[in-house]
Structure formats: C-alpha cells, structure tokens
Design an enzyme around this catalytic site. Structure first.
Site, mmCIF file in Angstrom:
data_model
loop_
_atom_site.group_PDB
_atom_site.id
_atom_site.type_symbol
_atom_site.label_atom_id
_atom_site.label_comp_id
_atom_site.label_asym_id
_atom_site.label_seq_id
_atom_site.Cartn_x
_atom_site.Cartn_y
_atom_site.Cartn_z
ATOM 1 N NE ARG A 1 -3.563 0.275 2.522
ATOM 2 C CZ ARG A 1 -4.037 0.674 3.714
ATOM 3 N NH1 ARG A 1 -3.999 -0.156 4.762
ATOM 4 N NH2 ARG A 1 -4.553 1.875 3.858
ATOM 5 C CE1 TYR B 1 -11.443 14.151 -2.892
ATOM 6 C CE2 TYR B 1 -10.833 15.441 -0.973
ATOM 7 C CZ TYR B 1 -11.384 14.306 -1.524
ATOM 8 O OH TYR B 1 -11.886 13.314 -0.713
ATOM 9 C CG MET C 1 -7.874 16.688 2.345
ATOM 10 S SD MET C 1 -9.140 15.588 3.051
ATOM 11 C CE MET C 1 -9.438 16.441 4.611
ATOM 12 C CG ASP C 2 -5.246 22.620 4.636
ATOM 13 O OD1 ASP C 2 -4.341 21.849 4.285
ATOM 14 O OD2 ASP C 2 -5.187 23.851 4.500
ATOM 15 C CG HIS D 1 -13.243 10.078 7.499
ATOM 16 N ND1 HIS D 1 -14.098 10.867 6.779
ATOM 17 C CD2 HIS D 1 -12.088 10.027 6.785
ATOM 18 C CE1 HIS D 1 -13.485 11.271 5.671
ATOM 19 N NE2 HIS D 1 -12.275 10.777 5.651
ATOM 20 C CD GLN E 1 -9.624 7.459 0.628
ATOM 21 O OE1 GLN E 1 -10.720 8.010 0.581
ATOM 22 N NE2 GLN E 1 -9.112 7.015 1.760
ATOM 23 C CB SER F 1 -15.840 15.377 6.345
ATOM 24 O OG SER F 1 -15.026 14.265 6.095
#
Lengths: 269, 269, 269, 269, 269
Positions: free
Chosen positions: C147, C161, C163-164, C188, C201, C239
């Site tokens: 992985r 995308y 992200m923070d 999550h 992902q 999120s």
C-alpha cells in the site's frame, strides 16, 4: 405601524429598477498605433450621445473606465460587441467590469405598505397581496421615473465601487428584522442627504448579474468629497457592521474627443 | 414521523442524478479573423442539436458561455476536444468553466423513507437498508426521468452561478439535524414555486467534480426576474444563513448561426 | 486504554510514507503542431511503464493531468525536466501541480501503542520512547509495503483534490485530544469502507511539500461514485467540522497512445 | 522573575538581525536556447561563491529557486539587476520571491532581562531602559555572530515557507501576555531541538519587507524529515493555535554547473 | 471633557488633506533596448523636480516603484499618461499602484473640539456645528500646511504598505466609541514618536480612491528600522487588534540618472 408583527411578514424590501448599466475597466497595451484612436472617435461619440461616459482612471487597475446606461441588457451587450470590433480593441484588455441595473430601494415604503396590508388583513404571498405589491411598485416607478432612467451626471470626477451586505456567522444583514434594517437604512440616508449638494449618487443592483450585490457611483466636482462621504458613512451602523466593499475606482471625465486626443498623444523618449 | 430519532439515522439526503453538464466561459482574443467564425458553424450547429446552447455574456468575465448537456462525462470531454480543434479556438481563452451533473435532491422523500425504514426496524447501513434505499432511488429516478435529462430551455436569458452550503465555525449546514435541513429546504422551495411561471431552474451537483457544491442555472424571458428571485431567496433561512455564492454570469441566448454572425461582424474604426 | 492520560502523551499520530507523487495539470496552447504530439510518444510510454498515468480533464482547470508515482523526489524532478525538453512542452502551460508522498495514517495504532508504552512506564520523547516508536513504524511499514508503493489503479476515472484539517479560531483539529481525533477518524473510515468495492483511494501527505496538508486520489469505474462518497463523508463529524477542500479535478484515463491521438486530432473549421 | 508584573513592561520581544536574504522563484519559458544557459554560468558561479544557492523545485510553483544571503539589501538588489541582464533572463519569469533578514528571536533573554531591569527600577522606554536594551542586543549579537551570518548549508534538500502569527478576532498572538508567549516559544523550541541532527533551520524576519512576518528555511539530507518536523510542530500550542502558513517550496540543490547542465539538456521529441 | 456624552456626538474623526499621491509598481519585460532608458531621462528628471521619487524594489513584486506627490488628481493622471508615451513603457507592466491623498488625522483635536462644541450647546450636524467644524479644519490646515504638502524625504530607503482598520464580526474599529479610539491612537503615536529621529512617516488616506483605507510610507537611512518600528507597533492595542495590512514594498532610492543607468546596463551572458 404599532402592533404590526413584522416577523410574520415577508422580509424582502421592495425595489424598482430602471436602466441597465455596464462599467468597463480597460487597460491599454503599448504602443498604441496613433491611428486607431482616431478611428474610434465616431463610435465613441455616438455612444456618448446614447448615455455613455468615459473616464481616465488613476492607478494600475485600468487606464480607462467606460460607463454605459441603456434601456436593456441587450443594448449593453451590443455596445460590447460594437466596441470589440474597433481596431483600437486589439490594444485593449477589458480587465474588469460591472453589470447592474439602476435600483431604488424602498425600505420606507415597504415597511409602511406591508403594515397597511397587514392591518387590512391581506395575507402575505396571496394573490391579493401580490396584486397590492404590484400596485405599490407601479405607483413608485411612475413617481420616480427620472431617477430610474438618469442621464449620467456631468461631474468631472467619478468614484465607483461594488458592495455587499455582510452575511457573517454572527453579523448577518439578511437575518436582521425588517424594522431594524429600515431604521439603519434611514439613518444611512440622512448622512447621504448632508452631501446632496456636492455629490450625485446612483445605486445599481446586481444580485444575479454580477459578483457583488450593489454598485455605487458617486459623481462630484471635488474628488475629496468622495473620501469625506464614504468615511463618514463608514461609522453609521449599517455600514460599520454590515457593509463589505470591493475595489474602488477613481476617474476623471473625458469627452469622446478628449479621450481620442489622450490616446493619440505622440510617443516620447 | 413522530417518535423517529433522526440523530440515529444517516444524515445524508438522497439525490438522483441525470445528464452531465459543462459550462464553458470563453474570452476572445482580437482581432478575430472573420473566416474562423464561419468555419465553426458546422460543429456549433451539430452541438446545438445535441443539447448545447450558446450565450453572449455581459461584462468582462467572458464574451461567450457555451452550455453542454450530455449523457456521460466522456461525451462532455469529447465536446471539449472537438471545439479545441477549431481554427476559432486559437483566438479563444476558456477562462472559466463548471463541471456538474443534473441533481434532484430528495430531502422530503429522504425524511419520509428513512422514518419508514426505521419504524420497520431496518438498521441503517445494513444490506437491507442499502437495498431499500436503492429501491427508493430507482423509483424516484423513473418518476423524474424527464427532469433528470432536460432539454436546455428555450428562454432568451440565462443566469448561472455556483454555490456552497456554509461550513463555518459556528454556522455549519453539515451539522444541522436532518429534519431542520428538510424544513429549511421546504421553505426555500416555496419561494421558488412562486416564480415557477417565470423562471425555469436546473440544479446540478458538483461535489467531487468542481470547486463548489452546486451549480444553478436559471432561464427566463425577463432578466429582472433573476434579481427578484435571488434577492427574495436571500432572505429565507437556508440562503440567509447557509448559502455562499460564487461568480454570477448573465447571458443572452444566441443560436449557432447568430453566434457566427456576431463573431464575423466587420471590424470598424 | 482505560486509565491512560493522553493529555500527557504526544499528540502527533504516527504516519508511514511510501512513493513520492507528482500531479501536473496542463493547459495546451493552440494550435498544436500535430507532429509534436507524436514526438512525445516515446517518453510518455516510458513514463507510463514507470508508474505514471495520464488523464484528460473536464473543464478549464486543465486539459490534461499527468500523475507520477516514483521512489524519490529526485526521480519526480527528473520527470519534470524530461517532459520540459519535449517540443510539445512549448505549447504546454503547467497551470497547477501537487507534490506529496503516499501516507498511511496510523491513528488506531498510535493510540494503542502510546497507551502500551505509557502503561510500561516509557516516558514520552526519551530515547527509549523514540526507539519503541521506530519499531512500530518499521513493523507497520513492512506489513503495508504494497500500500506504500502502489501501482496507479487501472480505473477509467480519477478524482483528485487537496485538503486540510481546519485550524479555525474555535474549531481547531490540532487542539482536539488524540482519542477524540482517533474516534472521528475511525468513523470516517467506516464510510470509506462501504465504498471499498467501487472506489480505490490513495492518500498522500504534503505537509512541508505543498500548500495543503493532504492530497486525495479516488479511482473508479463510475464517476458518480466520487460524488456519492464525498457527499456522504461531508456529513461525518471529521469532515463536516474539520475538513477544508481545495480544487477538485475530474479526469478520464488515457494511455500514452490515446493521449497522442487526442493531441494529434486534425484541426477543423 | 516572580513578582514582576509583565503587563507593565513592553510586550515586544528583542530580536537581533544578520544577513539579508532573497528567495527568487523562477519559471522558465520554453524553448530555452541551449546557449543562454551556458552564458549564465560565470555569473551563477560567482554568486554561488558569494553565498547564493540554487535549487530545482518540484511542481509548477517554479522550476528553480535561487537563494541569496548578503550583508545588505543593496547587495541583494544588485544581484537582481545582474541576473536580469543575462540573456537567460529573457526566458525567465520571476513568479515569486521573498525578502527577509536573518533573525534570532530572544524571547528567553527578553523575559529575563526585562525582569532584571524592572527589579532594578529601570522604567520602560526611558533613555536608561533603551541603553540597557542596546547593551543586551550588542552582547547577544556578538555571541551569536556566526548564526547571524551563516553560510547556506550544504544539504541536498531545502524546504521554504513564509508564516505569520495569527491576529484573529479571538485568537491573537499580539495580545497574549509576554510570559505566555515565552512559554509557548520555549516548548516549540524543544520540538525543534529533537530534530537538530537531521535538519538545519534558518529563520528570517520580514515585517516591513514582505507580505508575511517570517520566512523559514529547512535544510536536510532526507526530505521526509521536513514533513515529520512540521507535522509534529503543528500540534504544539504556538503552531496549532497561532501559526498561519504561506506556500511551501521543496527544492533539490544544484551547483552552478549542474544548473547550467539541467538548462542545456537537449530537447527531445 | 468630563461629562461629555460622546455617544451623542458624531463618531467620525476630523481629517485634513493635502497632496495627492500615486505609487506605481513597475515590472520590466526583458530584453530592454538600452536606448529606451536613455530616452526616458528627460521626463524622469522633470518629474523628479516636480516631487516624484524613484526606487529600485527588492523582490518580484516589482522592479521599480515610482512615487508622485502632486497638488491634484488631474496632475497625477497627467504623469501616468506622459509616462505611458515613453518608448520605455512598451517594456513596462504597471503591476500595482496606490492612489491616495496626504492625510492628517485629528483624533485629539476632534475629541477636544467636539467636547467644546457640545458644552457650548451646539447640536451635531446643524449648520452651526458644520460651521464650527469648518473653522477647526481651516485652522489646522493652516497650522500644518508644510506637513500637508511635503517634499518626498531624501532618505535612501522606503517602505510602503497599505492598511485597514479591522471591521470584523466581533472586533470592529468603526463601532468602538470615539474616546476609546482616541486613546488607542494616542498610544500608537507614542511608539512612533520614539522613532522620530530615524524614520520619517507620511500617512495618506485612500477611502474612496483605492482598495485599502490608508497608505503608509516610511523613509529611513537604515532599513532595519522599518522592521523594528512596525514590529513594536504590532503589539500596541490599535495595531494588535484592529490593523490589517496589505503588501509591503521595500525600495532603494535612485535618482533619475541612476535609474537610467540601471536600466541601460549591458546585457551579459
């Protein structure tokens, strides 16, 4: 109005609209072929006659600002396409613009009329209510026709800026009760009235048309008045707490012939 | 729904999706060789037949907006590559765009169905629950097929803007309980319904596809209606507190042949 | 873990890192000389074999996205310089990019291991603690080697995308106690797991390397799944309250030969 | 320091300054005439000898970063003008830069010395106080001379980013009492110290010179260390609550000759 | 002033204005034809005599900054048009600018005079009040004439930045009571006074003219003083809580002839 429960009435103030307005901020790419400016004179002069005005801007945000008032958005769009066909336009970048429509906000009438409708037992958003609103707007539009379709004032200086009402997490104009908003707008208007002899102001609305909610054009013979007026207003409640401002543009009026002369000036050095 | 504890159910409203949509905002570099516009006519006319529409934009944010509805993202992407091969494209900058998919939000059904599932003892996120959800969505998709794959309305004016639901530190749409959100969306819908005769609205979703969460297209015969509708909505709770808006684009519909004519206009001056 | 006082332990979750990753978003300047695309085929094909993938992007944010996975930043940088020497590159603007490294966040292990260290009386940040941490990381890196250095999945669609985690004045991820963060990350992860069959992902970390903290790549056969997954996650606590997102890119996979074909298409009109 | 009332003392920590520093981020316009790179070698080599370093950047934020340490801002400015006269510069866009000066923050000394002054009855901002402060700074500058005028470390990797201390509405570094700030800076320093063997850090101050308050350069042999260090620091109080970051740049050191070789590479395809 | 209820008096501090000021930040496109710089000498020298000054900037935000003080905005605008006709201007991009007017803020006088008016029973915003205000301003303008129309100081270094007073949701300068603002401005002034021998400061106001509320120019012989002064001020209450800053520009003074020499330097490499 005593006894009227405004929380049960629509929160939207009535507005009436007039001319459609386009501001175009232009930057010129150098060198300018001196001939191209002359070739633009005929169109510029015609546009001026159709209620356009031209300003030389201070600073790098643009060399020129063209302001067009027209009866329809289609007429504004035609102006854009006509200008784009000028040879001059090959040396022009339209670096900013603003699309809006002359708007008269009727906060005072709205509060008065809504209260009257309510006390007559007219239910909000019924056909009867809609009809009554339409009547008010028609009456106002007739009374204010000249202010809805103004000639661009002759003043030598212009100040243009777009603005929003704040929609913050704790300070949010759109959740303030109507009578509170009406009171703040009234006090705001009193400041403006003290400058009435020195500044002519045209408010245009742009919700749905451009990225801010309103555009403000100020016209004056003394550009310092712009600073005094806006600074004084910045302390009244509606501006201090709820106004958010975009870029400010300061311009000096140039008639079509003067503009062409400015653009045709001999290069030096 | 009385007695259902929504805090124990998923907070995500169901949505169903239809056509993929691309908005392209174009700026033209001058001078335009008059021949290149004519050379684009065949492709533009074909695209128009395949559910594309063309608009002349007001202001500097673009000269033209092309809107394409297609069954798949691959079909949209093909349109982009086909356009890019036009000689016209050498004078075009695609200065903005929006990628999204027609979306019908099912807040009302979601609340009703989730409550039903719960009262039947179906546990969230079990295979049984997933199956039940899939059934609801399939049923809805069938019932709403025409709204999922619409023809672009014929209206002469378009207003496009992207928007988000606010995720602020104290006001955060995504932490509001489902029934509260459903109530606010319902009230929001009532405002829209009052404009149903004057405006056709298409909502597209863009989470995962573009930088805002939704795109909104409004189509009307009178562009002032855009302003009235959006201003009225700005005072309803879901918009006042939770809506954040991107740039607004106002366009005038042009058929392929009109577009070519516009681009082929003789230069002047 | 009962009885462990996490406020006395380091708040930093352990991570292990693998391949270095570069995303390049390209815009093409037209016209493209048809020959230049062909001339790029050899290099593109070689890069593809070295774990690069090419995507045609929807919208104006780029025409193409190139994604490169390599063992070192030096190898990524070499790819950049090699591409820059292509004749094709004279028609390319690299309009955006993202530099990051494959990262596996070990929230669950961290909480478990730190609790174990603490109950064994190991003091934080002593050499003994550092050694113990190093052991954990080495063990995890071995277990997760595939992985950490993945082949780019074959899927036809990609969604990327950055992200923070929010560092707001009242909601600040970096001041939330470790067990709270671990709990939210766990919930999550459960959402993600429900999509495991449909989406692959890859999370990359970019603190110190680029302007956001993480990059997210999703790979799928059905691009609607991107929307469903991200929308569903937007309602989970970590999120909803703590995620902030950059631009979203949606791409369609193109093999080197397909890419060249796309770029070599005959001009029309 | 017990008994000293810091609220009665100046809140500004003492700093001492050394070399002036300029970071230049360059993007190259293609094609590069292979000759122009060779023509730049002499100047680049000289600059390298005068304490400049060159880095190949990852990602689109720049192809190269040049870092110059010099005794004065005039010397930095001369470097800029000299570079601009290279034929190479016709293919260079300086897309970003950073102007700052090596700064050693003296939080610990400040607290100690101010407390000492106060207990000696020296009144803040009297000539006596100013004199005492000047003495402290002179003593410190002498003790730390090598750290004030460092050679650029030899490390193969650099990480540069600018940062601010937060001045939010509720979290505001500049209103935190001095001893609190001193404590947080001390804890922050402890994290850094754990990485001392792996990373060399140079802090530069830019208040009054550029758009952020500080610049941070990290130099290391293993670029993953940048990520670990910055991530770990992100959880200490002063960073978690009060740090705001600009863009991050990751670069690979190139000597003048290597740089020229990189730029002279044959074009392909 | 004891006993005066300032909440009943206007909240706007009086200001008096002097010279109009334009800052122009220029970037040069290379190569520069060496002749064009020489051709600009005559105009640059004349402008210098008319109270313009030229600075070489550090960093990529501009190569040069031209600062012009003139009696009217029309005179500033003429300078812009004259410069634009130089052959040199074909290689110049005016990448930023600032339009403002020398402003002396009269917080102390305002509080004193308003209190006096009030205790004489003069009602705010009556003609009598307006007259009294006008008298105060005329008296002050006469007393401060040299500071209203200053020569640009001779100092070798300049630091320019624009700033705002914060209008946040909880910290809002424009809702702070006048005496509080006066007190904070007074304390702020004390810091500045300690630097009076080392820095010359000119404040210009730009409400209505440009995008920030004020511009600040600092002139000094030692550029480190800019950093010390601004850093020290950052801790006083009015700056810590209410100041928001734009970009900072650091420049080195160049006389017209030096500027031309700088631009005419031989290309190398």
């Amino acid at each position: 109005m005593a006894g009227v429960d405004f929380s049960q009435l629509p929160g939207v103030p009535l507005t009436i609209e007039g001319s459609w307005v386009l501001h175009q901020m232009l930057r010129l790419r150098r060198p300018l072929d001196p001939g191209v400016a002359g070739g633009a004179l005929e169109l510029l002069a015609r546009l001026e006659g159709e209620n356009s005005a031209f300003y030389s801007l201070l600073g790098h945000k643009g060399d020129l600002m063209l302001v067009h008032f027209r009866p329809t958005p289609d007429a504004l769009n035609s102006v854009e396409w006509e200008l784009s066909r000028l040879a001059l336009w090959e040396s022009v970048d339209v670096v900013s613009s603003y699309v809006s429509v002359v708007e008269l906000g009727l906060y005072e009438s709205t509060v008065k009329e809504y209260a009257a409708f309510a006390s007559q037992g007219v239910e909000p958003n019924t056909p009867e209510w809609q009809e009554a609103v339409k009547d008010v707007m028609a009456r106002q539009a007739q009374a204010m026709a000249p202010r809805l379709h103004p000639r661009i004032p002759d003043a030598p200086y212009v100040c243009f800026y777009p603005m929003d009402r704040r929609r913050g997490e704790s300070k949010n104009w759109y959740t303030v009760p109507m009578p509170e908003r009406q009171r703040m707008m009234h006090e705001h208007g009193l400041v403006g009235r003290r400058y009435a002899g020195d500044v002519k102001q045209i408010i245009t609305g742009s919700i749905g048309f451009d990225d801010w909610e309103w555009g403000v054009d100020l016209f004056a013979g003394d550009p310092l008045v712009f600073k005094r007026l806006i600074y004084e207003m910045r302390f009244d409640e509606v501006s201090a707490v709820y106004a958010q401002f975009g870029s400010f543009y300061l311009g000096i009026r140039k008639r079509a012939a003067q503009l062409v002369e400015l653009l045709s000036g001999p290069s030096r050095g």
